[in-house]
Design a protein around this motif. Structure first.
Motif, PDB file in Angstrom:
ATOM      1  N   GLY A 265       8.984  -0.123  -6.831  1.00  0.00           N
ATOM      2  CA  GLY A 265       7.545   0.107  -6.680  1.00  0.00           C
ATOM      3  C   GLY A 265       6.650  -1.009  -7.164  1.00  0.00           C
ATOM      4  N   SER A 266       7.127  -1.799  -8.158  1.00  0.00           N
ATOM      5  CA  SER A 266       6.241  -2.796  -8.768  1.00  0.00           C
ATOM      6  C   SER A 266       6.274  -4.146  -8.065  1.00  0.00           C
ATOM      7  CB  SER A 266       6.614  -2.974 -10.239  1.00  0.00           C
ATOM      8  OG  SER A 266       7.886  -3.574 -10.326  1.00  0.00           O
TER       9      SER A 266
ATOM     10  N   LEU B  81       3.846   1.321  -3.605  1.00  0.00           N
ATOM     11  CA  LEU B  81       4.175   2.727  -3.875  1.00  0.00           C
ATOM     12  C   LEU B  81       4.654   3.411  -2.596  1.00  0.00           C
ATOM     13  CD1 LEU B  81       1.138   2.551  -5.843  1.00  0.00           C
ATOM     14  CD2 LEU B  81       2.775   4.158  -6.805  1.00  0.00           C
ATOM     15  N   ASP B  82       5.667   4.253  -2.758  1.00  0.00           N
ATOM     16  CA  ASP B  82       6.295   4.858  -1.580  1.00  0.00           C
ATOM     17  C   ASP B  82       6.211   6.368  -1.578  1.00  0.00           C
ATOM     18  OD1 ASP B  82       8.249   5.118  -3.807  1.00  0.00           O
ATOM     19  OD2 ASP B  82       9.471   6.041  -2.255  1.00  0.00           O
ATOM     20  N   PHE B  83       6.411   6.911  -0.382  1.00  0.00           N
ATOM     21  CA  PHE B  83       6.826   8.304  -0.238  1.00  0.00           C
ATOM     22  C   PHE B  83       8.095   8.247   0.599  1.00  0.00           C
ATOM     23  CE2 PHE B  83       6.730  12.190   2.514  1.00  0.00           C
ATOM     24  CZ  PHE B  83       7.293  13.016   1.559  1.00  0.00           C
ATOM     25  N   ASP B  84       9.219   8.709   0.059  1.00  0.00           N
ATOM     26  CA  ASP B  84      10.507   8.659   0.742  1.00  0.00           C
ATOM     27  C   ASP B  84      10.831   7.230   1.191  1.00  0.00           C
ATOM     28  OD1 ASP B  84      12.865   9.724   1.676  1.00  0.00           O
ATOM     29  OD2 ASP B  84      12.027  10.379   3.593  1.00  0.00           O
ATOM     30  N   ASP B  85      10.504   6.270   0.336  1.00  0.00           N
ATOM     31  CA  ASP B  85      10.765   4.843   0.582  1.00  0.00           C
ATOM     32  C   ASP B  85       9.922   4.232   1.711  1.00  0.00           C
ATOM     33  OD1 ASP B  85      12.100   3.121  -1.002  1.00  0.00           O
ATOM     34  OD2 ASP B  85      14.090   3.539  -0.211  1.00  0.00           O
ATOM     35  N   LEU B  86       8.923   4.956   2.167  1.00  0.00           N
ATOM     36  CA  LEU B  86       8.037   4.446   3.221  1.00  0.00           C
ATOM     37  C   LEU B  86       6.680   4.067   2.630  1.00  0.00           C
ATOM     38  CD1 LEU B  86       8.783   7.162   5.926  1.00  0.00           C
ATOM     39  CD2 LEU B  86       9.506   4.765   6.016  1.00  0.00           C
TER      40      LEU B  86
ATOM     41  N   HIS C 138      -1.981  12.024   4.729  1.00  0.00           N
ATOM     42  CA  HIS C 138      -2.497  13.270   5.297  1.00  0.00           C
ATOM     43  C   HIS C 138      -1.794  14.438   4.621  1.00  0.00           C
ATOM     44  CE1 HIS C 138      -5.286  12.088   8.314  1.00  0.00           C
ATOM     45  NE2 HIS C 138      -4.451  11.180   8.813  1.00  0.00           N
ATOM     46  N   PRO C 139      -2.525  15.494   4.319  1.00  0.00           N
ATOM     47  CA  PRO C 139      -1.971  16.624   3.561  1.00  0.00           C
ATOM     48  C   PRO C 139      -0.663  17.183   4.143  1.00  0.00           C
ATOM     49  CG  PRO C 139      -4.329  16.926   3.941  1.00  0.00           C
ATOM     50  CD  PRO C 139      -3.942  15.681   4.653  1.00  0.00           C
ATOM     51  N   GLU C 140      -0.545  17.206   5.459  1.00  0.00           N
ATOM     52  CA  GLU C 140       0.677  17.789   6.044  1.00  0.00           C
ATOM     53  C   GLU C 140       1.900  16.907   5.810  1.00  0.00           C
ATOM     54  OE1 GLU C 140      -2.032  16.929   7.739  1.00  0.00           O
ATOM     55  OE2 GLU C 140      -1.543  15.914   9.627  1.00  0.00           O
ATOM     56  N   LEU C 141       1.706  15.638   5.435  1.00  0.00           N
ATOM     57  CA  LEU C 141       2.840  14.744   5.153  1.00  0.00           C
ATOM     58  C   LEU C 141       3.164  14.703   3.662  1.00  0.00           C
ATOM     59  CD1 LEU C 141       1.693  11.730   7.364  1.00  0.00           C
ATOM     60  CD2 LEU C 141       3.592  13.265   7.855  1.00  0.00           C
ATOM     61  N   MET C 142       2.304  15.323   2.864  1.00  0.00           N
ATOM     62  CA  MET C 142       2.405  15.203   1.403  1.00  0.00           C
ATOM     63  C   MET C 142       3.579  15.970   0.845  1.00  0.00           C
ATOM     64  SD  MET C 142      -0.299  13.709  -0.230  1.00  0.00           S
ATOM     65  CE  MET C 142      -1.347  14.671  -1.280  1.00  0.00           C
ATOM     66  N   PRO C 143       4.181  15.429  -0.229  1.00  0.00           N
ATOM     67  CA  PRO C 143       5.291  16.126  -0.879  1.00  0.00           C
ATOM     68  C   PRO C 143       4.820  17.395  -1.583  1.00  0.00           C
ATOM     69  CG  PRO C 143       4.668  14.159  -2.111  1.00  0.00           C
ATOM     70  CD  PRO C 143       3.866  14.150  -0.860  1.00  0.00           C
TER      71      PRO C 143
ATOM     72  N   ASN D   5       4.561  -1.200   2.253  1.00  0.00           N
ATOM     73  CA  ASN D   5       3.873  -2.367   2.806  1.00  0.00           C
ATOM     74  C   ASN D   5       2.437  -2.078   3.248  1.00  0.00           C
ATOM     75  OD1 ASN D   5       5.100  -0.714   4.806  1.00  0.00           O
ATOM     76  ND2 ASN D   5       4.755  -2.296   6.341  1.00  0.00           N
ATOM     77  N   TYR D   6       1.962  -0.864   3.073  1.00  0.00           N
ATOM     78  CA  TYR D   6       0.558  -0.583   3.378  1.00  0.00           C
ATOM     79  C   TYR D   6      -0.290  -1.365   2.360  1.00  0.00           C
ATOM     80  CZ  TYR D   6      -3.722   2.048   4.302  1.00  0.00           C
ATOM     81  OH  TYR D   6      -5.007   2.395   4.620  1.00  0.00           O
ATOM     82  N   PRO D   7      -1.256  -2.166   2.800  1.00  0.00           N
ATOM     83  CA  PRO D   7      -1.899  -3.111   1.876  1.00  0.00           C
ATOM     84  C   PRO D   7      -2.843  -2.516   0.844  1.00  0.00           C
ATOM     85  CG  PRO D   7      -2.716  -3.423   4.140  1.00  0.00           C
ATOM     86  CD  PRO D   7      -1.622  -2.412   4.212  1.00  0.00           C
ATOM     87  N   HIS D   8      -3.352  -1.311   1.102  1.00  0.00           N
ATOM     88  CA  HIS D   8      -4.255  -0.662   0.150  1.00  0.00           C
ATOM     89  C   HIS D   8      -3.498   0.452  -0.574  1.00  0.00           C
ATOM     90  CE1 HIS D   8      -7.236  -2.509   2.822  1.00  0.00           C
ATOM     91  NE2 HIS D   8      -6.635  -1.897   3.825  1.00  0.00           N
ATOM     92  N   VAL D   9      -4.119   1.024  -1.606  1.00  0.00           N
ATOM     93  CA  VAL D   9      -3.577   2.255  -2.184  1.00  0.00           C
ATOM     94  C   VAL D   9      -4.279   3.403  -1.470  1.00  0.00           C
ATOM     95  CG1 VAL D   9      -3.462   3.719  -4.250  1.00  0.00           C
ATOM     96  CG2 VAL D   9      -2.983   1.265  -4.428  1.00  0.00           C
ATOM     97  N   GLY D  10      -3.493   4.260  -0.828  1.00  0.00           N
ATOM     98  CA  GLY D  10      -4.091   5.318  -0.019  1.00  0.00           C
ATOM     99  C   GLY D  10      -3.465   6.675  -0.255  1.00  0.00           C
ATOM    100  N   VAL D  11      -4.080   7.667   0.346  1.00  0.00           N
ATOM    101  CA  VAL D  11      -3.613   9.048   0.240  1.00  0.00           C
ATOM    102  C   VAL D  11      -3.116   9.491   1.615  1.00  0.00           C
ATOM    103  CG1 VAL D  11      -4.300  11.413  -0.357  1.00  0.00           C
ATOM    104  CG2 VAL D  11      -5.342   9.469  -1.549  1.00  0.00           C
TER     105      VAL D  11
END
Ligand code: IMP
Ligand code: MG
Length: 180
Positions: free
Chosen positions: A45-46, A159-164, A175-180, A167-173
């Motif tokens: 992550g870092s 930072l990842d969700f399920d290793d994905l 969509h709720p339906e994809l959230m853990p 590479n997104y350049p900003h820190v983002g949230v």
């Protein structure tokens, strides 16, 4: 990838500006000390934060990677996950700065700091890009913090969700339906 992101929480330009300020704080802390500095980024992550931060740090430094892996229980301890820490360099007698993406429950950082402390560094500090102050435990002290955020699950900039989304350049949230 972009369509999975509901909103940008911290824009990359804001991260870039904060990295410069953090690097100045870090440089001021270690400047003038002739004992070697080793940065210890916690994988994976870092990695983006580290790469950007160190290019603003005009200090002589080594880098030792640390990987925290959790294995399922063995025959002797069924169901008990074992955490294995692997550090790629020698930190004994050196100034050590551990770098992580986010301080959440603090479990990861607590274990890494304990392992490094056993190796008797000259000094031991920690830097994180993000901290969730509502969750961070009082016994895990970090010396340098990029941003304090609400208790949200965030992705991007390493930072990842399920290793994905690393590479997104900003820190983002997400969509709720994809959230853990
Ligand atoms: P902790 O051990 O609970 O402090 O969590 C540390 C690790 O969990 C981080 O290094 C991340 O890999 C992961 N993590 C915690 N919160 C988030 C988040 O909001 N997004 C992505 N990863 C997270
Ligand atoms: Mg992770």
């Amino acid at each position: 990838m972009e369509s999975d992101i509901a909103r940008i929480l911290i824009h990359k330009d804001e991260i870039e500006a904060r990295n410069r300020a953090l690097a100045a704080e870090i440089a001021a802390t270690y400047n003038g000390d002739n004992v070697g500095l080793t940065l210890v980024p916690i994988l994976s992550g870092s990695m983006i934060f580290l790469a950007d931060l160190i290019r603003h740090l005009p200090l002589k430094m080594k880098i030792a990677l640390v990987q925290v892996s959790t294995y399922p229980g063995t025959a002797t301890s069924p169901g008990d996950p074992r955490t294995v820490l692997q550090l790629s360099g020698d930190v004994t007698g050196r100034h050590v700065l551990v770098v992580d993406d986010i301080l959440d429950s603090g479990r990861t950082l607590r274990r890494v700091l304990a392992m490094i402390r056993e190796r008797q560094p000259r000094s031991l500090r920690a830097a994180v890009l993000l901290r969730k102050p509502s969750k961070a435990p009082p016994d895990v002290k970090v010396d340098f913090v990029g941003f304090d955020i609400d208790d949200l699950f965030v992705v991007g900039y390493g930072l990842d969700f399920d290793d994905l989304y690393r590479n997104y350049p900003h820190v983002g949230v997400l969509h709720p339906e994809l959230m853990p």
